[in-house]
Enzyme design. Structure first.
Site, PDB file in Angstrom:
ATOM      1  N   ARG A  40      26.086 -20.219 -12.084  1.00 51.55           N
ATOM      2  CA  ARG A  40      25.821 -19.824 -13.426  1.00 51.55           C
ATOM      3  C   ARG A  40      26.399 -19.102 -14.289  1.00 51.55           C
ATOM      4  O   ARG A  40      26.316 -19.354 -15.390  1.00 51.55           O
ATOM      5  CB  ARG A  40      24.035 -19.245 -13.339  1.00 51.55           C
ATOM      6  CG  ARG A  40      23.133 -20.509 -12.766  1.00 51.55           C
ATOM      7  CD  ARG A  40      21.689 -20.211 -13.206  1.00 51.55           C
ATOM      8  NE  ARG A  40      20.893 -21.121 -12.704  1.00 51.55           N
ATOM      9  CZ  ARG A  40      19.502 -21.110 -12.992  1.00 51.55           C
ATOM     10  NH1 ARG A  40      18.869 -19.860 -13.472  1.00 51.55           N
ATOM     11  NH2 ARG A  40      18.713 -21.888 -12.508  1.00 51.55           N
ATOM     12  N   ASP A 150       8.770  -9.523 -22.774  1.00 53.66           N
ATOM     13  CA  ASP A 150       9.724  -9.894 -21.909  1.00 53.66           C
ATOM     14  C   ASP A 150      11.018  -9.040 -22.085  1.00 53.66           C
ATOM     15  O   ASP A 150      11.138  -8.185 -23.130  1.00 53.66           O
ATOM     16  CB  ASP A 150      10.297 -11.237 -22.395  1.00 53.66           C
ATOM     17  CG  ASP A 150      10.626 -12.120 -21.413  1.00 53.66           C
ATOM     18  OD1 ASP A 150       9.996 -12.931 -20.530  1.00 53.66           O
ATOM     19  OD2 ASP A 150      11.811 -12.158 -21.018  1.00 53.66           O
TER      20      ASP A 150
END
Length: 288
Positions: A40, A150
């Site tokens: 990734r 978040d």
């Protein structure tokens, strides 16, 4: 598929340093995710001119550049969410919890609800719609603003933009009442101001002490603890407990578990209620 053969390599030592860094700062356990890390991150690092992981990690550990941290967090966690996810939770919230909270807060008319790990915002907006539906004409007399947090700035930006492709199973009356077609993105819908303004977005790391002004009646923390090891999970559950009002509710996802805890009892699948007298509470009183 060609890019798979050109992933950058990461040494054992560098991998362990990265795992430890992410674990201690964000609680996320990447100890079994070596292949995920290299696949990734490789393309992004190569596009920035890096030829190996070491030089990037040296910069990350020494400078702690917010852009580098954001890249790592976004690549290594999944900000996947959608409206009405695990719909039975919202049904329980509407039919069981809201009538109870309405009675409990009849005097102050203030509810404290937290969407912890809100990702791109669908969960807190869904909560806000249910609140608006429940209180109806009385909604303006109540403070039902949902706190949504978040760690990802990228997720926060998407959440604040409030433009989505609503799911096919969203009630058509909701679509007309709480959304309008986006003027800039065909096929997408913007969340109505009344719903948007009922959500307060804050960047927050769940590893941090919880020091919000009010204690919470309800906390949604779904599909977040799957990234944590058990000690980190236990510590977070303790912090949640201390940040909640008596008899309050904690929602986790169906794929998660609180484990053996004296702090909460399950009242419905993946829905827990705070046990009033738990041992060794560490945070007392309301936080300023």
């Amino acid at each position: 598929m060609e890019m798979l053969f050109h992933d950058l390599t990461i040494t054992d030592a560098d991998f362990q340093r990265l795992v430890q860094f992410i674990q201690s700062n964000y609680g996320i356990d990447l100890s079994k995710k070596r292949q995920l890390i290299t696949s990734r991150l490789s393309q992004s690092l190569k596009s920035q001119g890096y030829t190996d992981f070491r030089s990037f990690l040296e910069k990350l550990f020494t400078q702690k550049d917010p852009a580098d941290l954001e890249l790592v967090l976004n690549k290594l966690t999944t900000n996947y969410t959608y409206f009405l996810r695990e719909k039975d939770h919202f049904t329980y919230f509407q039919k069981t919890i809201l009538p109870e909270l309405e009675q409990r807060h009849q005097r102050d008319k203030v509810l404290a609800i937290w969407s912890a790990g809100c990702s791109s915002g669908e969960e807190p907006y869904t909560l806000s719609i249910y609140l608006k539906e429940y209180f109806g004409a009385q909604a303006s007399q109540w403070d039902t603003r949902v706190l949504a947090t978040d760690i990802s700035q990228q997720a926060m930006a998407k959440a604040k933009a409030a433009v989505y492709q609503p799911p096919a199973d969203m009630p058509t009356e909701w679509l007309s009442r709480y959304f309008s077609p986006s003027k800039t993105q065909p096929g997408q819908y913007s969340v109505a101001p009344a719903i948007r303004n009922n959500v307060i977005f804050r960047t927050f790391n769940l590893m941090s002490p919880i020091k919000f002004r009010l204690k919470f009646d309800v906390i949604f923390c779904r599909n977040v603890m799957i990234y944590f090891d058990q000690p980190t999970r236990d510590a977070l559950v303790r912090r949640f407990y201390d940040a909640m009002t008596p008899n309050s509710y904690l929602f986790i996802s169906h794929s998660e578990s609180l484990g053996q805890t004296p702090l909460f009892r399950m009242v419905s699948p993946a829905i827990y209620r705070k046990v009033s007298a738990a041992p060794h509470s560490t945070q007392g009183g309301k936080t300023p």
